[in-house]
Design a protein around this motif. Structure first.
Motif, PDB file in Angstrom:
ATOM      1  N   ARG A  32     -16.322  10.380  33.459  1.00 52.88           N
ATOM      2  CA  ARG A  32     -16.786  11.391  32.644  1.00 52.88           C
ATOM      3  C   ARG A  32     -16.918  11.168  31.335  1.00 52.88           C
ATOM      4  O   ARG A  32     -17.796  11.627  30.431  1.00 52.88           O
ATOM      5  CB  ARG A  32     -15.866  12.874  33.165  1.00 52.88           C
ATOM      6  CG  ARG A  32     -16.762  13.998  32.582  1.00 52.88           C
ATOM      7  CD  ARG A  32     -16.046  15.329  33.309  1.00 52.88           C
ATOM      8  NE  ARG A  32     -15.276  15.233  34.483  1.00 52.88           N
ATOM      9  CZ  ARG A  32     -14.247  15.152  35.078  1.00 52.88           C
ATOM     10  NH1 ARG A  32     -13.069  15.149  34.208  1.00 52.88           N
ATOM     11  NH2 ARG A  32     -14.010  15.075  36.323  1.00 52.88           N
ATOM     12  N   ARG A  33     -15.699  10.795  30.716  1.00 48.12           N
ATOM     13  CA  ARG A  33     -15.684  10.383  29.383  1.00 48.12           C
ATOM     14  C   ARG A  33     -16.633   9.129  29.025  1.00 48.12           C
ATOM     15  O   ARG A  33     -17.463   9.460  28.029  1.00 48.12           O
ATOM     16  CB  ARG A  33     -14.341   9.712  29.051  1.00 48.12           C
ATOM     17  CG  ARG A  33     -13.176  10.841  28.912  1.00 48.12           C
ATOM     18  CD  ARG A  33     -11.975  10.117  28.157  1.00 48.12           C
ATOM     19  NE  ARG A  33     -11.321   9.046  29.162  1.00 48.12           N
ATOM     20  CZ  ARG A  33     -10.452   9.202  29.864  1.00 48.12           C
ATOM     21  NH1 ARG A  33     -10.136  10.026  30.198  1.00 48.12           N
ATOM     22  NH2 ARG A  33     -10.210   7.936  30.468  1.00 48.12           N
ATOM     23  N   ALA A  34     -16.781   8.222  29.747  1.00 49.24           N
ATOM     24  CA  ALA A  34     -17.958   7.266  29.438  1.00 49.24           C
ATOM     25  C   ALA A  34     -19.229   7.851  29.439  1.00 49.24           C
ATOM     26  O   ALA A  34     -19.964   7.542  28.423  1.00 49.24           O
ATOM     27  CB  ALA A  34     -17.932   6.144  30.601  1.00 49.24           C
ATOM     28  N   ARG A  35     -19.654   8.641  30.198  1.00 46.06           N
ATOM     29  CA  ARG A  35     -20.914   9.505  30.323  1.00 46.06           C
ATOM     30  C   ARG A  35     -21.087  10.250  29.083  1.00 46.06           C
ATOM     31  O   ARG A  35     -22.276  10.121  28.592  1.00 46.06           O
ATOM     32  CB  ARG A  35     -21.353  10.296  31.510  1.00 46.06           C
ATOM     33  CG  ARG A  35     -21.609   9.312  32.903  1.00 46.06           C
ATOM     34  CD  ARG A  35     -21.539  10.184  33.971  1.00 46.06           C
ATOM     35  NE  ARG A  35     -21.742   9.640  35.136  1.00 46.06           N
ATOM     36  CZ  ARG A  35     -21.851   9.804  36.510  1.00 46.06           C
ATOM     37  NH1 ARG A  35     -21.227  11.102  36.782  1.00 46.06           N
ATOM     38  NH2 ARG A  35     -21.903   9.028  37.493  1.00 46.06           N
ATOM     39  N   LYS A  36     -20.051  11.235  28.637  1.00 40.37           N
ATOM     40  CA  LYS A  36     -20.022  11.746  27.619  1.00 40.37           C
ATOM     41  C   LYS A  36     -20.357  10.985  26.348  1.00 40.37           C
ATOM     42  O   LYS A  36     -21.188  11.075  25.559  1.00 40.37           O
ATOM     43  CB  LYS A  36     -19.017  12.585  27.654  1.00 40.37           C
ATOM     44  CG  LYS A  36     -18.823  13.666  26.286  1.00 40.37           C
ATOM     45  CD  LYS A  36     -17.718  14.409  26.507  1.00 40.37           C
ATOM     46  CE  LYS A  36     -17.930  15.591  25.656  1.00 40.37           C
ATOM     47  NZ  LYS A  36     -16.361  16.245  25.562  1.00 40.37           N
ATOM     48  N   THR A  37     -19.811   9.890  26.059  1.00 40.29           N
ATOM     49  CA  THR A  37     -19.904   9.052  24.999  1.00 40.29           C
ATOM     50  C   THR A  37     -21.119   8.486  24.983  1.00 40.29           C
ATOM     51  O   THR A  37     -21.829   8.280  24.161  1.00 40.29           O
ATOM     52  CB  THR A  37     -18.795   7.723  25.143  1.00 40.29           C
ATOM     53  OG1 THR A  37     -17.355   8.301  25.097  1.00 40.29           O
ATOM     54  CG2 THR A  37     -19.008   6.893  24.053  1.00 40.29           C
ATOM     55  N   ALA A  38     -21.776   7.978  26.246  1.00 45.04           N
ATOM     56  CA  ALA A  38     -23.071   7.303  26.097  1.00 45.04           C
ATOM     57  C   ALA A  38     -24.180   8.326  26.025  1.00 45.04           C
ATOM     58  O   ALA A  38     -25.137   8.209  25.103  1.00 45.04           O
ATOM     59  CB  ALA A  38     -23.337   6.795  27.610  1.00 45.04           C
ATOM     60  N   ALA A  39     -23.977   9.608  26.240  1.00 40.90           N
ATOM     61  CA  ALA A  39     -24.756  10.644  25.900  1.00 40.90           C
ATOM     62  C   ALA A  39     -24.949  10.807  24.479  1.00 40.90           C
ATOM     63  O   ALA A  39     -25.867  11.209  23.727  1.00 40.90           O
ATOM     64  CB  ALA A  39     -24.632  11.957  26.633  1.00 40.90           C
ATOM     65  N   LYS A  40     -23.620  10.736  23.812  1.00 36.71           N
ATOM     66  CA  LYS A  40     -23.775  11.050  22.484  1.00 36.71           C
ATOM     67  C   LYS A  40     -23.910  10.170  21.404  1.00 36.71           C
ATOM     68  O   LYS A  40     -24.459  10.058  20.359  1.00 36.71           O
ATOM     69  CB  LYS A  40     -22.264  11.536  22.104  1.00 36.71           C
ATOM     70  CG  LYS A  40     -21.974  12.896  22.440  1.00 36.71           C
ATOM     71  CD  LYS A  40     -20.375  13.185  22.148  1.00 36.71           C
ATOM     72  CE  LYS A  40     -20.209  14.509  22.654  1.00 36.71           C
ATOM     73  NZ  LYS A  40     -18.733  15.080  21.813  1.00 36.71           N
TER      74      LYS A  40
END
Length: 52
Positions: A32-40
């Motif tokens: 979840r953290r990795a996806r959030k970082t990639a989205a930002k």
């Protein structure tokens, strides 16, 4: 307090958690953290949808 994860930690400590459940939860949180970082990332690098 919610940003710091205090409420989530209190909820997790209410009940005992199996080691296998803990590993699965921690892995899911990492994804979840990795996806959030990639989205930002595009916003941080200066790309925006309006620039196209």
């Amino acid at each position: 307090m919610q940003r710091e994860g205090i409420f989530r930690e209190m909820k997790l400590r209410r009940n005992d958690e199996k080691p296998s459940g803990k590993g699965a939860r921690e892995q899911a949180e990492a994804v979840r953290r990795a996806r959030k970082t990639a989205a930002k990332r595009p916003d941080r690098e200066g790309y925006s949808a309006m620039a196209e």
